[in-house]
Design an enzyme around this catalytic site. Structure first.
Site, PDB file in Angstrom:
ATOM      1  N   ASN A 223      14.975   8.422  -5.696  1.00  0.00           N
ATOM      2  CA  ASN A 223      16.786   8.594  -5.581  1.00  0.00           C
ATOM      3  C   ASN A 223      17.222   9.858  -5.973  1.00  0.00           C
ATOM      4  OD1 ASN A 223      17.111   5.601  -5.323  1.00  0.00           O
ATOM      5  ND2 ASN A 223      14.861   5.791  -6.893  1.00  0.00           N
TER       6      ASN A 223
ATOM      7  N   LYS B 106      18.718   2.453 -13.560  1.00  0.00           N
ATOM      8  CA  LYS B 106      18.233   3.438 -13.601  1.00  0.00           C
ATOM      9  C   LYS B 106      18.125   4.337 -11.869  1.00  0.00           C
ATOM     10  CE  LYS B 106      13.392   3.850 -12.390  1.00  0.00           C
ATOM     11  NZ  LYS B 106      12.942   4.995 -11.389  1.00  0.00           N
TER      12      LYS B 106
ATOM     13  N   GLY C  45       1.068  -1.423  -0.187  1.00  0.00           N
ATOM     14  CA  GLY C  45      -0.188   0.459  -0.298  1.00  0.00           C
ATOM     15  C   GLY C  45       1.120   0.934  -0.208  1.00  0.00           C
TER      16      GLY C  45
END
Length: 434
Positions: free
Chosen positions: A358, A293, A109
């Site tokens: 990130n 990535k 969730g």
């Protein structure tokens, strides 16, 4: 160059009105000549290379108008052909998967799991979408107010999204299962619910990253944890922030599976007015690009945090894209996958946009914060941090040099400062592009 070259040749009998109009271009200086029957055509002095070339003669107004009409007609015909092709394919598109799907379960969730649950629920109001969460407060919030109080406190969820903390209840009778649990916790989580998973239930992975100690991708983790090597598997990836999915903004993603029929089925389930879904058979390429990535996004954030400028950012991301391609192709990925949505598309989004968690980690590292302090202040998982070490192990296994991604791993391990990493990268040997 003489200054007179840039001055109109005025004389008592030679006013500005006797000159043809200038064609303006910031990189060129135009020297018009007086109107006369014997005048040469205007000349163009190119500032870049000091070359003087004649300008093409002007067409009469009626000929210019005719050429403009012809060009517009060509564009209009091309667009109409594209629309006819699109309508033809849409008329043949199957919808039976969505029609026969009664229940979908989403495991996890968090922000992306919640956004995907909302998207799937919007596809059909009669569809039951169960969201398996671990936080009882979030579960209560979703069921009572249709809000995920932790991740989307202001975004109403469709009424057919129902949260539960009971894995058996969530999985019972499901036609599709979306896996949105962070990679590092996936194996232990799946082992705990394996007894409730039907052996033919298709798993669609939303998780991006590599398991730290085993360097496995989700396509390897899920069948192993469920003790079923034949568990149907699909990976969904591409440039997609959960907030924009919740806001129903146009998005394009890729589903990849070795089973073409399964990829097409998930495409039917997810494709909508707001979401384009491409299909692929390159599971490795889609997964490894999605994992790497995140590491590159940390590097891009570090460049931003150090205020190194746009030139540095472009150079770093270009180098990072090459490193991802080198490793991924060694692992069996197709180069075309790496230039598509799940490759360059996801890289551009994650490296250049502040919504990327990130990238935010990298910005704060570049600004001088400690990694532990950064992670403890976040309520979401930045997969690139744990994936960095696994990437380096894979690089050693496949004998590939990855300077940028290795530097990120060293910074994450607190063995190299961001400033020192930049210095070392700039002092690598000069190379020839191939």
């Amino acid at each position: 160059m003489a200054a007179s070259l840039f001055e109109p040749p005025f004389s008592p009998n030679n006013s500005l009105s006797s000159f043809p109009p200038f064609r303006r271009n910031p990189n060129r200086f135009f020297l018009p000549l007086p109107r006369s029957s014997t005048a040469a055509p205007p000349i163009c002095l190119c500032a870049a290379d000091d070359v003087i070339v004649p300008l093409p003669p002007q067409l009469p107004a009626d000929e210019q108008s005719e050429k403009t009409r012809d060009r517009r007609k060509v564009v209009r015909v091309a667009w109409e052909k594209l629309l006819r092709w699109s309508r033809s394919l849409r008329s043949k598109a199957k919808t039976d998967v969505l029609e026969r799907t009664k229940k979908v379960v989403v495991l996890g969730g968090g922000s992306f799991g919640t956004a995907m649950a909302a998207h799937v629920a919007d596809r059909k109001s009669q569809l039951q979408v169960n969201l398996l969460v671990r936080d009882a407060q979030v579960c209560q919030s979703i069921n009572q107010t249709h809000l995920n109080c932790k991740y989307f406190p202001t975004h109403k969820l469709p009424e057919n999204v129902v949260a539960t903390t009971d894995a058996r209840e969530a999985l019972q009778g499901a036609d599709f299962c979306f896996h949105a649990v962070p990679v590092q916790f996936s194996a232990s989580f799946l082992e705990g619910i394996a007894e409730f998973v039907h052996p033919t239930l298709p798993f669609i992975s939303l998780s991006k990253g590599l398991e730290l100690n085993t360097y496995r991708m989700m396509s390897q983790i899920i069948p192993r944890a469920l003790r079923n090597p034949r568990q149907p598997y699909v990976v969904l990836s591409g440039p997609s922030f959960s907030l924009e999915l919740m806001n129903k903004l146009p998005t394009a993603m890729v589903v990849a599976s070795k089973d073409k029929k399964m990829a097409n089925a998930v495409q039917q389930l997810l494709a909508s007015r707001n979401m384009r879904i491409n299909t692929s058979s390159d599971v490795t390429g889609v997964e490894i690009a999605g994992a790497l990535k995140n590491v590159l996004a940390i590097a891009a954030g570090i460049v931003e945090g150090l205020n190194l400028g746009n030139n540095s950012m472009a150079a770093l991301v270009t180098q990072g894209c090459s490193e991802i391609r080198w490793l991924a192709t060694k692992m069996g990925a197709k180069s075309t996958t790496l230039t598509g949505l799940s490759g360059n598309g996801d890289i551009m989004l994650t490296c250049f946009v502040n919504l990327s968690r990130n990238r935010r980690v990298g910005v704060r590292l570049g600004s001088g914060e400690k990694l532990d302090d950064i992670l403890s202040s976040m309520n979401q998982v930045a997969e690139g941090v744990s994936t960095a070490g696994a990437v380096i192990a894979l690089a050693q296994k496949y004998k590939v040099k990855l300077p940028v991604l290795t530097a990120v791993a060293r910074i994450v391990d607190n063995e190299l400062t961001p400033t020192k990493a930049v210095y070392e990268l700039m002092n690598l040997p000069q190379v020839e592009e191939v």
